[in-house]
Write an enzyme that holds these catalytic residues in place. Structure first.
Site, PDB file in Angstrom:
ATOM      1  CG  HIS A 268     -86.442 -42.127  13.899  1.00  0.00           C
ATOM      2  ND1 HIS A 268     -85.946 -42.968  14.862  1.00  0.00           N
ATOM      3  CD2 HIS A 268     -86.681 -40.941  14.526  1.00  0.00           C
ATOM      4  CE1 HIS A 268     -85.880 -42.313  16.019  1.00  0.00           C
ATOM      5  NE2 HIS A 268     -86.323 -41.097  15.848  1.00  0.00           N
TER       6      HIS A 268
ATOM      7  N   GLY B  35     -93.550 -36.897  13.529  1.00  0.00           N
ATOM      8  CA  GLY B  35     -94.417 -38.015  13.911  1.00  0.00           C
ATOM      9  C   GLY B  35     -95.544 -37.594  14.843  1.00  0.00           C
TER      10      GLY B  35
ATOM     11  CB  SER C 142     -84.488 -43.151  20.644  1.00  0.00           C
ATOM     12  OG  SER C 142     -84.798 -42.718  19.354  1.00  0.00           O
TER      13      SER C 142
HETATM   14  P1  AMP Z   1     -86.804 -38.164  17.923  1.00  0.00           P
HETATM   15  O1  AMP Z   1     -85.546 -38.702  17.325  1.00  0.00           O
HETATM   16  O2  AMP Z   1     -87.347 -39.000  19.033  1.00  0.00           O
HETATM   17  O3  AMP Z   1     -86.695 -36.704  18.260  1.00  0.00           O
HETATM   18  O4  AMP Z   1     -87.909 -38.260  16.794  1.00  0.00           O
HETATM   19  C1  AMP Z   1     -87.717 -37.692  15.531  1.00  0.00           C
HETATM   20  C2  AMP Z   1     -89.024 -37.712  14.789  1.00  0.00           C
HETATM   21  O5  AMP Z   1     -89.461 -39.072  14.639  1.00  0.00           O
HETATM   22  C3  AMP Z   1     -90.151 -36.966  15.526  1.00  0.00           C
HETATM   23  O6  AMP Z   1     -90.908 -36.229  14.569  1.00  0.00           O
HETATM   24  C4  AMP Z   1     -90.939 -38.067  16.133  1.00  0.00           C
HETATM   25  O7  AMP Z   1     -92.300 -37.744  16.339  1.00  0.00           O
HETATM   26  C5  AMP Z   1     -90.797 -39.171  15.093  1.00  0.00           C
HETATM   27  N1  AMP Z   1     -91.031 -40.473  15.717  1.00  0.00           N
HETATM   28  C6  AMP Z   1     -90.472 -40.952  16.856  1.00  0.00           C
HETATM   29  N2  AMP Z   1     -90.995 -42.156  17.169  1.00  0.00           N
HETATM   30  C7  AMP Z   1     -91.910 -42.437  16.215  1.00  0.00           C
HETATM   31  C8  AMP Z   1     -92.789 -43.529  15.984  1.00  0.00           C
HETATM   32  N3  AMP Z   1     -92.860 -44.577  16.813  1.00  0.00           N
HETATM   33  N4  AMP Z   1     -93.588 -43.478  14.895  1.00  0.00           N
HETATM   34  C9  AMP Z   1     -93.542 -42.416  14.045  1.00  0.00           C
HETATM   35  N5  AMP Z   1     -92.738 -41.357  14.210  1.00  0.00           N
HETATM   36  C10 AMP Z   1     -91.934 -41.360  15.277  1.00  0.00           C
END
Ligand code: AMP
Length: 281
Positions: free
Chosen positions: A37, A149, A188
């Protein structure tokens, strides 16, 4: 960094920023933040004047209500991490703020072409929930840039489609996948892995790397079969391993006939569902 829990509070502040000519970058998240993130936050702060992050565990994108309940929530720690990385505002609303008229209300957008494969059939209703929440958050924040991401390949592809179809002015910036040293994509959900399964989970990255390296050696069907065999280890259960066109997300049968090809996978590691992908070309 200021924390806003209401739409009105955040919008008032952002209106002021806009009047002062500031550009706004937006990073939507579900919290339990990690270095993946933060790479989005860093990209946003390097490209825009004001970075806004949201932490909202959106109930409408969870097809599995048990998963929603178990989703890690660490708001205080998240706020500190965001502040340390130069995020200006954190939006941490309740469902009532996001969906004042109830969470059934959504926009009309046919995404069925993009949800036929991979995550779509395995998580019915998930992407409809993602479209609903991102659209609503964009309506609230009205950012110049939106940071997402590559880790969630199908997700950003669907949001790119939404932006285009609805002619929204926000520009999507897609950021690289951040990985642990052993190759596991940061997520997460990783904190929920047992020690034994955590030790085995680099198999996703290893399998994707094997497929990338051998893409010219084997046919797609053989590559997918080999990949599923590699992922089928004790206490792991691969859900899919698909080689698809990076634009349409449709399965490809001959990699050489496509410009943009990506391999995507979802694997259950015990009770934790891991996803990962790698661009093959
Ligand atoms: P989430 O909190 O899992 O919904 O993720 C929020 C944003 O962070 C989304 O756009 C994900 O694609 C991005 N994201 C989650 N994990 C990663 C990672 N390992 N590398 C880069 N971006 C990430």
């Amino acid at each position: 960094m200021k924390v806003y829990k209401t739409v009105r509070g955040l919008q008032r502040q952002l209106d002021k920023e806009r009047k002062n000519g500031k550009s706004i970058g937006f990073v939507p998240t579900m919290g339990a933040l990690h270095a993946g993130h933060m790479s989005l936050i860093k990209k946003s702060t390097s490209q825009t004047d004001i970075t806004v992050a949201s932490v909202f565990v959106n109930p409408t994108q969870f097809n599995d209500k048990g998963d929603l309940k178990k989703y890690p929530r660490t708001l205080e720690k998240d706020a500190k991490m965001l502040a340390d990385h130069g995020c200006a505002y954190l939006f941490a609303p309740s469902p009532k703020q996001v969906y004042p008229k109830g969470d059934q209300e959504t926009i009309q957008l046919d995404i069925s072409q993009l949800t036929q494969y991979m995550e779509g059939p395995n998580r019915p209703g998930h992407f409809e929930g993602v479209v609903q929440v991102v659209h609503r958050l964009l309506e609230i924040v009205v950012p110049d840039n939106l940071y997402m991401g590559q880790k969630d390949f199908q997700q950003f592809s669907i949001i790119a489609y939404m932006l285009k179809k609805l002619k929204l002015k926000t520009k999507l910036v897609v950021c690289d996948i951040m990985r642990e040293e052993d190759g596991l994509a940061m997520s997460s959900r990783n904190v929920r892995l047992t020690k034994a399964n955590r030790a085995k989970s680099p198999i996703l990255f290893q399998t994707l790397s094997f497929v990338k390296k051998n893409q010219n050696k084997y046919k797609v069907k053989t590559l997918e079969k080999k990949a599923l065999e590699m992922l089928d280890i004790r206490s792991f259960r691969p859900e899919y391993f698909s080689i698809v066109d990076g634009k349409t997300l449709a399965p490809v049968s001959d990699i050489s006939k496509h410009k943009f090809v990506v391999a995507c996978t979802a694997v259950w590691a015990g009770e934790v569902r891991l996803i990962d992908n790698m661009i093959l070309k």
